[in-house]
Design an enzyme around this catalytic site. Structure first.
Site, PDB file in Angstrom:
ATOM      1  N   CYS A   6       0.826  -1.198   0.000  1.00  0.00           N
ATOM      2  CA  CYS A   6       0.000   0.000   0.000  1.00  0.00           C
ATOM      3  C   CYS A   6       0.873   1.265   0.000  1.00  0.00           C
ATOM      4  O   CYS A   6       1.488   1.586  -1.018  1.00  0.00           O
ATOM      5  CB  CYS A   6      -0.970  -0.034   1.169  1.00  0.00           C
ATOM      6  SG  CYS A   6      -2.396   1.061   0.952  1.00  0.00           S
TER       7      CYS A   6
ATOM      8  N   HIS B 153      -3.965  -5.523   1.299  1.00  0.00           N
ATOM      9  CA  HIS B 153      -3.633  -5.804   2.703  1.00  0.00           C
ATOM     10  C   HIS B 153      -4.078  -7.224   3.057  1.00  0.00           C
ATOM     11  O   HIS B 153      -4.996  -7.769   2.458  1.00  0.00           O
ATOM     12  CB  HIS B 153      -4.358  -4.826   3.631  1.00  0.00           C
ATOM     13  CG  HIS B 153      -3.833  -3.434   3.585  1.00  0.00           C
ATOM     14  ND1 HIS B 153      -2.623  -3.080   4.128  1.00  0.00           N
ATOM     15  CD2 HIS B 153      -4.366  -2.296   3.056  1.00  0.00           C
ATOM     16  CE1 HIS B 153      -2.421  -1.771   3.958  1.00  0.00           C
ATOM     17  NE2 HIS B 153      -3.472  -1.281   3.310  1.00  0.00           N
TER      18      HIS B 153
END
Length: 491
Positions: free
Chosen positions: A332, A431
């Site tokens: 991310c 994630h």
């Protein structure tokens, strides 16, 4: 529709874990249990079934209840993203930015939204178990409080106060809490418990009775240091630290602790791999030269954390690591940092700015006001993955129409992330990816090792059962149920 709230004499006294354990204990009795936290502050969050986000602790508590995650479980979430400024999440959606001052002014206006969420949960459950935040004894915050006694009194929910004996001064912390609260707040507290006790609990009998006598609260038990605690995801970055020295392992993974690190529970599954030594690198230390893999974690403020990374000299460590043939994995915000350039023209993370990335992937990121929150599943490195996306950036190849190998193919038909031409630098927005045992195996195979095959989610579930059993043995669940107003009307 019973309810009970667990508050603490301070932060990190163990509220989150105790609530999770009690959620599982009462769920195992056949009750419909749901968790709730009025207000939370954390950069560790989870995507909910209704397309919102909540704090990681409430996600774990929902898992403990064997219930789907819902934004009502944590209606107000603050995500720190700069000094004195946090992103405000209300009912799972971004509702603007808040400074410490204007949040104190506007917090009371959020109480009706908090109560709406609570009442919706209450209508669906036999028992709602509520977690407070920090300490109710911060009298300077009491006026507009919605996280502790402000909520307890508005919702008329009884409170159990938790004291942490491991940090010392537990008698003074509990008795002192009673002394600084007003009569109305004190009337909400019905009991206390002692957490994190090491040794024979009988040694604390005198102190336990002294607390009961001085406060007038009934004791519901003494909780020992819980086994399997390390298998549960932590919520606060303050818990991150370097591990004690251990015997050398086959693979070393290093992760720098960035100032605004987020969703760091992404790393928890590595604890299941006996061949892996995960090293969290604090400020002031170099990234170990012997590391096989460097993971750049998620970040709530990618540009600020990129500057901090350079300030620590970690960009030099990463470049040297790659020259030695090492591997780098960006998650991310870490993925964004690996690229050429980051733009924040709208000032989403603070002031409008741009920054040169580390230049290890030919990508450019534009940080924007739209937040992407969605589950993500597919394949990466030939293995199945299952996680979620949570980001406010759009990343594209730096050169228009350039062919950049994607990191993952997602089930909804889109690709995700990027892989460098040398096949040693990876970036993804997904994630939770390391929770996949096949994916951990695929990545470790590239590093010359093999994965254990252990199912991370099953390990967490087993740990919750273990903790529930321990709490059942040391706490008086009958008293807790009675305080909550729980009546067993099951057939």
């Amino acid at each position: 529709m019973a309810a009970i709230m667990f508050q603490g004499t301070g932060s990190d006294v163990g509220k989150s874990v105790l609530v999770a354990g009690l959620c599982r204990a009462f769920t195992n009795q056949g009750l419909r249990v749901l968790p709730f936290k009025p207000q939370n502050m954390s950069n560790n969050a989870a995507v909910t079934m209704d397309g919102g986000e909540i704090g990681r602790a409430q996600a774990l508590q929902a898992i403990a209840c064997r219930a789907p995650l819902h934004s009502d479980m944590n209606p107000v979430l603050l995500k720190p993203q700069a000094d004195y400024c946090s992103q405000l999440i209300v009912h799972g959606r971004v509702a603007g930015d808040m400074t410490g001052l204007n949040f104190r002014e506007k917090r009371a206006a959020l109480l009706p939204k908090v109560l709406d969420s609570y009442h919706r949960l209450q209508s669906q459950a036999d028992l709602v178990i509520i977690e407070g935040a920090g300490s109710p004894a911060e009298t300077n915050l009491r006026g507009s409080d919605i996280a502790n006694m402000g909520f307890a009194r508005a919702a008329n929910v009884p409170v159990v106060m938790i004291g942490d004996i491991n940090r010392g001064g537990v008698i003074a912390s509990l008795v002192g809490t009673k002394m600084v609260l007003d009569d109305g707040d004190n009337a909400m507290i019905k009991a206390f418990l002692i957490n994190k006790f090491r040794g024979d609990p009988a040694l604390f009998d005198d102190g336990y009775h002294d607390i009961a006598q001085r406060t007038g609260w009934q004791g519901v038990g003494v909780v020992p240091w819980l086994r399997d605690l390390h298998l549960l995801p932590a919520e606060d970055a303050v818990t991150l630290s370097t591990a004690s020295p251990s015997a050398p392992k086959k693979i070393t993974i290093a992760c720098p602790i960035l100032p605004h690190i987020s969703n760091f529970d992404d790393l928890d599954p590595w604890a299941l791999e006996p061949d892996v030594d995960l090293i969290m690198v604090p400020r002031g230390q170099i990234i170990p030269p012997h590391a096989d893999l460097i993971i750049l974690p998620g970040s709530k403020a990618s540009i600020a954390d990129l500057a901090a990374l350079r300030e620590q000299g970690w960009h030099i460590d990463i470049a040297a690591h790659l020259r030695r043939g090492g591997m780098v994995f960006g998650l991310c915000g870490g993925y964004q940092m690996l690229g050429d350039t980051l733009y924040d023209d709208a000032g989403v993370e603070g002031s409008a700015s741009m920054a040169q990335g580390l230049g290890h992937l030919p990508i450019t990121t534009h940080i924007g006001p739209t937040k992407i929150l969605q589950p993500a599943s597919g394949t990466a490195l030939g293995a199945a993955i299952n996680g979620y996306e949570m980001h406010m950036g759009i990343t594209q190849p730096s050169t228009p129409n350039a062919a950049l190998p994607p990191f993952a193919r997602l089930d909804h038909g889109h690709s995700d992330g990027a892989i460098s031409p040398c096949q040693r630098i990876f970036g993804t927005y997904v994630h939770g990816i390391f929770a996949s045992a096949p994916f951990r195996h695929a990545l470790l195979t590239r590093l010359g090792a093999a994965g254990s095959g252990t199912d991370y989610h099953a390990a967490v579930d087993s740990a919750l059962d273990s903790i529930a059993d321990q709490l059942t043995a040391c706490l008086d669940l009958g008293k807790i149920a009675a305080i909550a107003g729980l009546t067993d009307n099951r057939s």
